[in-house]
Design a protein around this motif. Structure first.
Motif, short mmCIF file in Angstrom:
data_model
loop_
_atom_site.label_atom_id
_atom_site.label_comp_id
_atom_site.label_asym_id
_atom_site.label_seq_id
_atom_site.Cartn_x
_atom_site.Cartn_y
_atom_site.Cartn_z
N TYR A 32 41.05 45.36 31.21
CA TYR A 32 39.97 44.44 31.52
C TYR A 32 38.68 44.81 30.82
O TYR A 32 38.23 45.96 30.89
CB TYR A 32 39.72 44.39 33.03
N VAL A 99 37.26 40.47 33.06
CA VAL A 99 38.15 39.49 32.45
C VAL A 99 39.25 40.24 31.72
O VAL A 99 38.98 41.24 31.05
CB VAL A 99 37.39 38.53 31.51
N THR A 110 33.38 33.28 30.67
CA THR A 110 34.61 33.91 30.24
C THR A 110 35.12 34.94 31.25
O THR A 110 36.26 35.40 31.13
CB THR A 110 34.44 34.61 28.89
N TYR A 111 34.32 35.29 32.22
CA TYR A 111 34.72 36.28 33.22
C TYR A 111 35.36 35.61 34.42
O TYR A 111 34.83 34.64 34.96
CB TYR A 111 33.52 37.12 33.65
N ASP A 112 36.49 36.15 34.83
CA ASP A 112 37.28 35.53 35.89
C ASP A 112 37.03 36.11 37.27
O ASP A 112 37.27 35.44 38.28
CB ASP A 112 38.77 35.68 35.57
N TYR A 113 36.56 37.33 37.33
CA TYR A 113 36.39 38.01 38.61
C TYR A 113 34.98 38.56 38.73
O TYR A 113 34.43 39.09 37.76
CB TYR A 113 37.42 39.14 38.76
#
Length: 124
Positions: A32, A99, A110-113
């Protein structure tokens, strides 16, 4: 999927230092890209720093370059943001983000968390 928990925020005088930590609950932490963002009241969320999943590169917004340092400890599943020479304009809620093998370091999209955020307040 991925849980992120920030810590280390607080109140500090201008010129002082703080170290933020972000603990990640994930087995493949090495895969990540990790980033730090901040948001002050009435302002957009701003990119602060990022470190690639490979660990080979770091990136900073111009306003913090030379003062902040991002690092990661893969053995501890933790990313850090060392903040030195703090200024009142650094006051914000700081968020940790992740991500999977991300390459677009500066865009929050672009970052998921995301973590819950930690407050940093710098007094004059």
């Amino acid at each position: 999927q991925v849980q992120l928990v920030e810590s280390g925020g607080g109140l500090v005088q201008a010129g002082g230092s703080l170290r933020l930590s972000c603990a990640a609950s994930v087995r493949t932490f090495r895969s990540y890209t990790m980033g730090w963002f901040r948001q002050a009241p009435g302002k957009e969320r701003e990119f602060v720093a990022a470190i690639t999943w490979s660990g080979g590169s770091t990136y900073y917004t111009d306003s913090v370059k030379g003062r902040f340092t991002i690092s990661r400890d893969n053995a501890k599943n933790t990313v850090y943001l060392q903040m030195n020479s703090l200024k009142p304009e650094d006051t914000a809620v700081y968020y940790c983000a992740a991500v999977y093998r991300g390459s677009s370091n500066y865009d929050s999209r672009t970052y998921d968390y995301w973590g819950q955020g930690t407050q940093v307040t710098v007094s004059s």
